[in-house]
Design a protein around this motif. Structure first.
Motif, PDB file in Angstrom:
ATOM      1  N   SER A   1       6.282  -7.888   8.226  1.00 30.36           N
ATOM      2  CA  SER A   1       7.371  -8.817   7.908  1.00 30.36           C
ATOM      3  C   SER A   1       7.440  -9.125   6.416  1.00 30.36           C
ATOM      4  N   GLU A   2       6.327  -8.944   5.718  1.00 33.52           N
ATOM      5  CA  GLU A   2       6.323  -9.240   4.280  1.00 33.52           C
ATOM      6  C   GLU A   2       5.172  -8.500   3.615  1.00 33.52           C
ATOM      7  N   MET A   3       5.371  -8.055   2.362  1.00 37.10           N
ATOM      8  CA  MET A   3       4.304  -7.419   1.588  1.00 37.10           C
ATOM      9  C   MET A   3       4.266  -8.022   0.187  1.00 37.10           C
ATOM     10  N   GLU A   4       3.059  -8.289  -0.272  1.00 39.25           N
ATOM     11  CA  GLU A   4       2.871  -8.896  -1.586  1.00 39.25           C
ATOM     12  C   GLU A   4       1.851  -8.069  -2.377  1.00 39.25           C
ATOM     13  N   PHE A   5       2.226  -7.643  -3.572  1.00 38.44           N
ATOM     14  CA  PHE A   5       1.339  -6.827  -4.405  1.00 38.44           C
ATOM     15  C   PHE A   5       0.408  -7.739  -5.201  1.00 38.44           C
ATOM     16  N   LEU A   6      -0.910  -7.570  -5.024  1.00 37.07           N
ATOM     17  CA  LEU A   6      -1.886  -8.430  -5.695  1.00 37.07           C
ATOM     18  C   LEU A   6      -2.802  -7.646  -6.637  1.00 37.07           C
ATOM     19  N   GLY A   7      -2.302  -6.564  -7.181  1.00 34.80           N
ATOM     20  CA  GLY A   7      -3.051  -5.818  -8.194  1.00 34.80           C
ATOM     21  C   GLY A   7      -3.916  -4.727  -7.613  1.00 34.80           C
ATOM     22  N   SER A   8      -5.035  -5.113  -7.009  1.00 37.77           N
ATOM     23  CA  SER A   8      -5.953  -4.107  -6.466  1.00 37.77           C
ATOM     24  C   SER A   8      -5.681  -3.798  -4.994  1.00 37.77           C
ATOM     25  N   PHE A   9      -4.771  -4.558  -4.361  1.00 39.66           N
ATOM     26  CA  PHE A   9      -4.432  -4.308  -2.964  1.00 39.66           C
ATOM     27  C   PHE A   9      -3.080  -4.939  -2.651  1.00 39.66           C
ATOM     28  N   TRP A  10      -2.564  -4.613  -1.469  1.00 37.45           N
ATOM     29  CA  TRP A  10      -1.345  -5.228  -0.950  1.00 37.45           C
ATOM     30  C   TRP A  10      -1.715  -6.190   0.167  1.00 37.45           C
ATOM     31  N   ARG A  11      -1.145  -7.376   0.146  1.00 33.85           N
ATOM     32  CA  ARG A  11      -1.341  -8.330   1.247  1.00 33.85           C
ATOM     33  C   ARG A  11      -0.091  -8.307   2.121  1.00 33.85           C
ATOM     34  N   ALA A  12      -0.283  -8.001   3.405  1.00 37.00           N
ATOM     35  CA  ALA A  12       0.842  -7.857   4.328  1.00 37.00           C
ATOM     36  C   ALA A  12       0.800  -8.930   5.410  1.00 37.00           C
ATOM     37  N   SER A  13       1.983  -9.444   5.754  1.00 42.91           N
ATOM     38  CA  SER A  13       2.118 -10.358   6.887  1.00 42.91           C
ATOM     39  C   SER A  13       2.613  -9.549   8.070  1.00 42.91           C
ATOM     40  N   LEU A  14       1.863  -9.616   9.172  1.00 42.06           N
ATOM     41  CA  LEU A  14       2.175  -8.798  10.336  1.00 42.06           C
ATOM     42  C   LEU A  14       2.554  -9.680  11.526  1.00 42.06           C
ATOM     43  N   SER A  15       3.471  -9.208  12.326  1.00 42.61           N
ATOM     44  CA  SER A  15       3.857  -9.941  13.533  1.00 42.61           C
ATOM     45  C   SER A  15       4.072  -8.946  14.662  1.00 42.61           C
ATOM     46  N   GLY A  16       3.948  -9.423  15.879  1.00 44.47           N
ATOM     47  CA  GLY A  16       4.145  -8.533  17.022  1.00 44.47           C
ATOM     48  C   GLY A  16       3.933  -9.264  18.328  1.00 44.47           C
TER      49      GLY A  16
ATOM     50  N   ASP B   1      -5.029  -7.162   4.386  1.00 43.53           N
ATOM     51  CA  ASP B   1      -5.128  -6.626   3.029  1.00 43.53           C
ATOM     52  C   ASP B   1      -5.308  -5.111   3.114  1.00 43.53           C
ATOM     53  N   PHE B   2      -4.321  -4.386   2.599  1.00 41.90           N
ATOM     54  CA  PHE B   2      -4.347  -2.928   2.641  1.00 41.90           C
ATOM     55  C   PHE B   2      -4.555  -2.384   1.235  1.00 41.90           C
ATOM     56  N   SER B   3      -5.353  -1.338   1.119  1.00 38.75           N
ATOM     57  CA  SER B   3      -5.582  -0.720  -0.189  1.00 38.75           C
ATOM     58  C   SER B   3      -4.292  -0.070  -0.693  1.00 38.75           C
ATOM     59  N   ILE B   4      -4.195   0.081  -2.008  1.00 42.38           N
ATOM     60  CA  ILE B   4      -3.022   0.723  -2.606  1.00 42.38           C
ATOM     61  C   ILE B   4      -2.872   2.144  -2.081  1.00 42.38           C
ATOM     62  N   ASN B   5      -4.001   2.836  -1.932  1.00 44.50           N
ATOM     63  CA  ASN B   5      -3.966   4.218  -1.440  1.00 44.50           C
ATOM     64  C   ASN B   5      -3.426   4.291  -0.016  1.00 44.50           C
ATOM     65  N   ALA B   6      -3.872   3.339   0.830  1.00 47.20           N
ATOM     66  CA  ALA B   6      -3.417   3.348   2.219  1.00 47.20           C
ATOM     67  C   ALA B   6      -1.916   3.082   2.300  1.00 47.20           C
ATOM     68  N   VAL B   7      -1.435   2.124   1.505  1.00 48.40           N
ATOM     69  CA  VAL B   7      -0.011   1.801   1.500  1.00 48.40           C
ATOM     70  C   VAL B   7       0.820   3.007   1.060  1.00 48.40           C
ATOM     71  N   SER B   8       0.317   3.695   0.015  1.00 47.04           N
ATOM     72  CA  SER B   8       1.023   4.869  -0.493  1.00 47.04           C
ATOM     73  C   SER B   8       0.970   6.018   0.510  1.00 47.04           C
ATOM     74  N   ARG B   9      -0.217   6.288   1.041  1.00 46.42           N
ATOM     75  CA  ARG B   9      -0.419   7.427   1.942  1.00 46.42           C
ATOM     76  C   ARG B   9       0.383   7.277   3.227  1.00 46.42           C
ATOM     77  N   MET B  10       0.452   6.022   3.737  1.00 40.98           N
ATOM     78  CA  MET B  10       1.114   5.781   5.011  1.00 40.98           C
ATOM     79  C   MET B  10       2.558   5.297   4.844  1.00 40.98           C
ATOM     80  N   ALA B  11       3.002   5.212   3.561  1.00 40.50           N
ATOM     81  CA  ALA B  11       4.375   4.782   3.248  1.00 40.50           C
ATOM     82  C   ALA B  11       4.710   3.453   3.930  1.00 40.50           C
ATOM     83  N   LEU B  12       3.778   2.505   3.831  1.00 42.63           N
ATOM     84  CA  LEU B  12       3.991   1.204   4.459  1.00 42.63           C
ATOM     85  C   LEU B  12       5.015   0.403   3.666  1.00 42.63           C
ATOM     86  N   LYS B  13       5.900  -0.281   4.370  1.00 49.88           N
ATOM     87  CA  LYS B  13       6.920  -1.081   3.694  1.00 49.88           C
ATOM     88  C   LYS B  13       7.381  -2.204   4.624  1.00 49.88           C
ATOM     89  N   GLU B  14       8.000  -3.214   4.016  1.00 54.27           N
ATOM     90  CA  GLU B  14       8.513  -4.338   4.793  1.00 54.27           C
ATOM     91  C   GLU B  14       9.514  -3.854   5.830  1.00 54.27           C
TER      92      GLU B  14
END
Length: 365
Positions: free
Chosen positions: A306-321, A332-345
């Protein structure tokens, strides 16, 4: 085997101020050479505890032994400790070297012995070239190092630090944190420090004493306190923690809605309400098509970002389901994981909530 007798032995310590109980029946053992941190929010009793050890606030009940000697009734002047206050408490009308020499002069040491010890200490804290200055001419970090040198001057058996870094800016605080810890390890002096800063406690202490409302919530190494919080208060106070309303199932299970999660063993009865916790960094994103046969399916859920926030060394994501009911899960997802998995809001992914990272706390925790 070496001597296992604690250097500091505190038993059933209680401190009353009128009808207010500041410390409630506290017991603690501190080993010689250990670095202990009293950690907790304002008003939890940590400074009162330190002052009781120093004799500045004599306990109402209980006993304190240091190096096998009962010091409970002794005034501060007859106890073997050095202390550094938050406000430094340097004498403004005395030079740096006179401040450091103060305790030695009171002890009747010779001028030659005092000069040698002061020189040794100023070299130790890296301020030998500031000896003729007055406190007002020094930075906050320099003043704190002089206060530390003064506390160590008489070679006390115990060093007490009362929020020694809280008045300094972040960069100086980080620098002095390492300086103090290195100096303490070098000298091997038993040290008790009060702090409300969890990062200070986690980086400096051999063991942390987490306090709340005049009692000890948990005593453990920084890793134990962080990874295995004994109570919900400790889990909430130390680091970031997701708290999800849940119901106890079996002894190693908890349930949110219709979803059952495997978790660390708990003592709650099935059906008891409580809180299921997991740290944001422990939430594991699952790549599409990843094999999860070896994983417990109950701990893998589908969520929407539902939301992603860039905090420098990682991305903080709000998840719902659906599996989380109406609760938000912070991950908290690593930058590499976000890039590799194409994670987005707005995207949908599967995440694993590892069994070992999930803890359930019932009402009695």
């Amino acid at each position: 085997m070496g001597d296992t007798t604690p250097f500091l032995k505190i038993r059933n310590l209680t401190k009353m101020f009128g009808t207010f109980t500041a410390l409630k029946n506290i017991s603690l053992d501190v080993s010689e050479g250990e670095f202990i941190c009293f950690l907790g929010p304002s008003g939890c009793g940590k400074t009162t505890f330190l002052r009781a050890i120093a004799g500045l606030d004599i306990q109402t009940n209980g006993s304190i032994e240091q190096a096998g000697k009962d010091i409970s009734p002794l005034p501060p002047a007859e106890r073997d400790f050095g202390i550094v206050f938050q406000s430094y408490a340097l004498f403004p009308n005395l030079t740096v070297k006179r401040n450091v020499a103060y305790g030695l002069e009171n002890a009747g040491k010779s001028k030659q012995a005092i000069a040698a010890r002061v020189s040794e200490l100023l070299n130790m804290v890296g301020l030998a070239d500031q000896s003729d200055k007055y406190p007002a001419q020094l930075s906050g970090g320099q003043q704190q190092r002089i206060a530390l040198a003064r506390a160590l001057a008489t070679s006390p058996g115990l060093l007490l630090l009362d929020e020694p870094l809280s008045a300094l800016d972040a960069k100086v605080r980080t620098f002095l944190r390492h300086e103090i810890k290195d100096l303490q390890a070098k000298l091997g002096i038993t040290t008790v420090m009060v702090t409300h800063d969890q990062e200070e406690a986690l980086t400096m202490a051999d063991r942390i004493v987490v306090m709340d409302h005049g009692t000890i919530e948990q005593v453990g190494t920084p890793l134990e306190i962080y990874r295995e919080p004994a109570t919900l208060f400790v889990a909430d106070f130390i680091g970031e923690m997701n708290q999800l309303p849940a119901i106890a199932a079996k002894s190693s299970q908890a349930q949110i809605g219709d979803t059952v999660f495997a978790c660390n063993p708990h003592t709650a009865k099935p059906g008891d309400n409580g809180i299921l916790t997991i740290r944001p960094e422990d939430v594991v994103p699952q790549a599409k098509g990843a094999k999860s046969a070896a994983k417990k399916a109950t701990n893998i859920i589908t969520v929407t970002i539902s939301e992603m926030e860039f905090l420098g060394s990682f991305w903080r994501a709000s998840l719902s389901g659906e599996s989380l009911q109406n609760e938000q899960l912070i991950a908290d997802f690593s930058i590499n994981a976000v890039s590799r998995m194409a994670l987005k809001e707005g995207g949908e992914i599967k995440v694993e909530l590892p069994e070992k990272a999930l803890r359930f706390y019932g009402a009695d925790n």
